[in-house]
Design a protein around this motif. Structure first.
Motif, PDB file in Angstrom:
ATOM      1  N   ARG A 289     -13.797  -3.561   3.315  1.00 52.09           N
ATOM      2  CA  ARG A 289     -13.513  -4.545   2.277  1.00 52.09           C
ATOM      3  C   ARG A 289     -14.713  -5.457   2.114  1.00 52.09           C
TER       4      ARG A 289
ATOM      5  N   PHE B 246      -9.202   2.426   2.181  1.00 55.99           N
ATOM      6  CA  PHE B 246      -9.046   3.296   3.334  1.00 55.99           C
ATOM      7  C   PHE B 246      -9.673   4.664   3.101  1.00 55.99           C
TER       8      PHE B 246
ATOM      9  N   TYR C  40       0.852  -1.185   0.000  1.00 54.23           N
ATOM     10  CA  TYR C  40       0.000   0.000   0.000  1.00 54.23           C
ATOM     11  C   TYR C  40       0.890   1.237   0.000  1.00 54.23           C
TER      12      TYR C  40
ATOM     13  N   LYS D 188      -0.990  -6.551  -5.194  1.00 62.57           N
ATOM     14  CA  LYS D 188      -1.128  -7.638  -4.233  1.00 62.57           C
ATOM     15  C   LYS D 188      -0.794  -8.966  -4.897  1.00 62.57           C
TER      16      LYS D 188
ATOM     17  N   ALA E 257     -15.514  -8.863   2.403  1.00 65.08           N
ATOM     18  CA  ALA E 257     -14.859  -9.976   3.062  1.00 65.08           C
ATOM     19  C   ALA E 257     -15.352 -11.305   2.512  1.00 65.08           C
ATOM     20  N   ARG E 258     -14.421 -12.076   1.985  1.00 61.94           N
ATOM     21  CA  ARG E 258     -14.732 -13.423   1.531  1.00 61.94           C
ATOM     22  C   ARG E 258     -13.674 -14.339   2.113  1.00 61.94           C
TER      23      ARG E 258
ATOM     24  N   TYR F  15     -13.175  -1.504   9.395  1.00 63.82           N
ATOM     25  CA  TYR F  15     -12.054  -1.542  10.322  1.00 63.82           C
ATOM     26  C   TYR F  15     -11.766  -0.157  10.883  1.00 63.82           C
TER      27      TYR F  15
ATOM     28  N   ASP G 156      -8.876 -10.096  -0.367  1.00 67.89           N
ATOM     29  CA  ASP G 156      -9.540  -8.868  -0.791  1.00 67.89           C
ATOM     30  C   ASP G 156      -8.824  -7.634  -0.291  1.00 67.89           C
ATOM     31  N   THR G 157      -8.831  -6.618  -1.119  1.00 68.71           N
ATOM     32  CA  THR G 157      -8.180  -5.351  -0.805  1.00 68.71           C
ATOM     33  C   THR G 157      -8.978  -4.570   0.213  1.00 68.71           C
ATOM     34  N   GLN G 158      -8.280  -3.896   1.118  1.00 62.10           N
ATOM     35  CA  GLN G 158      -8.931  -2.946   2.004  1.00 62.10           C
ATOM     36  C   GLN G 158      -8.879  -1.565   1.359  1.00 62.10           C
TER      37      GLN G 158
END
Lengths: 114, 115
Positions: free
Chosen positions: B94, B106, A36, A49, B96-97, B33, B102-104
């Motif tokens: 995100r 922000f 990031y 990623k 969630a799976r 989060y 998975d990308t967060q």
């Protein structure tokens, strides 16, 4: 337990030079790895990623990273630095059931000199 | 990325005040989060909510109280804070799976100063 270590809290390069930001991880299971970037006064945004498959991952703004399992590394590179690349970079590993928790490294601040 | 918004962007409060931070996501995500970012320290996970239920609480002091009324909104209620609580508070979300790939995403953060 999973962990992430970023070598060097500060890295300085000249404009046009190679950028190399180092990241090593520790994980007892196959990791999902992230880089990031955080620009001043902003939140973090994803550069790239690694999940599965090809170990060389290409991201935005010309950055790429290579997953090396034997070295437990996920170093970030860019062939030619630009002034706009000056920012803080975070390596991260996703862990836990469902992957809810992401462990972040301490960050590396990249300075680009004209 | 403007999918995650945080208000206020800056907050100065005394140790006896009560205030709240707000986070809103417009991405259709189901996990949110709170992180604390202090100078010279790694990003610290404070709370995780998935499907509006708290699934992670990293031993955060009780002077921080989260609230997630629905999948789009997340609050952090603050009371009787200490000067060492001054930091940038980041919200993320995100989809969630299982697996964690998975990308967060922000938000820009709230810069909190406790006097």
């Amino acid at each position: 337990a999973q962990s992430v270590t970023q070598l060097g809290s500060h890295v300085s390069v000249s404009e046009g030079a190679l950028v190399l930001l180092r990241c090593n991880y520790s994980s007892s299971v196959p990791p999902y790895l992230f880089w990031y970037v955080q620009y001043p006064n902003q939140g973090l945004q994803l550069l790239l990623k690694y999940t599965t498959g090809a170990t060389l991952v290409k991201g935005i703004n010309g950055f790429e990273a290579e997953f090396k399992k034997s070295e437990t590394s996920f170093h970030l590179t860019k062939p030619s630095a630009h002034m706009s690349d000056a920012a803080e970079y975070f390596c991260a590993v996703s862990v836990g059931t469902g992957g809810f928790k992401t462990i972040f490294g301490a960050g590396t601040r990249l300075f680009v000199k004209a | 990325e403007t999918g995650v918004t945080q208000t206020p962007r800056h907050l100065v409060m005394g140790m006896t005040n009560k205030k709240s931070l707000k986070c809103e996501q417009h991405l259709g995500h189901n996990a949110m989060y709170w992180y604390k970012q202090s100078a010279k320290k790694p990003l610290e996970l404070m709370f995780v909510y998935s499907l509006e239920e708290r699934v992670e609480n990293n031993s955060v002091p009780s002077r921080f109280s989260p609230e997630c009324p629905n999948s789009s909104h997340l609050f952090l209620h603050l009371h009787t804070l200490q000067p060492e609580d001054s930091a940038l508070y980041l919200c993320a979300s995100r989809k969630a799976r299982a697996g964690g790939a998975d990308t967060q995403y922000f938000g820009p953060g709230t810069r909190l100063t406790v006097l």
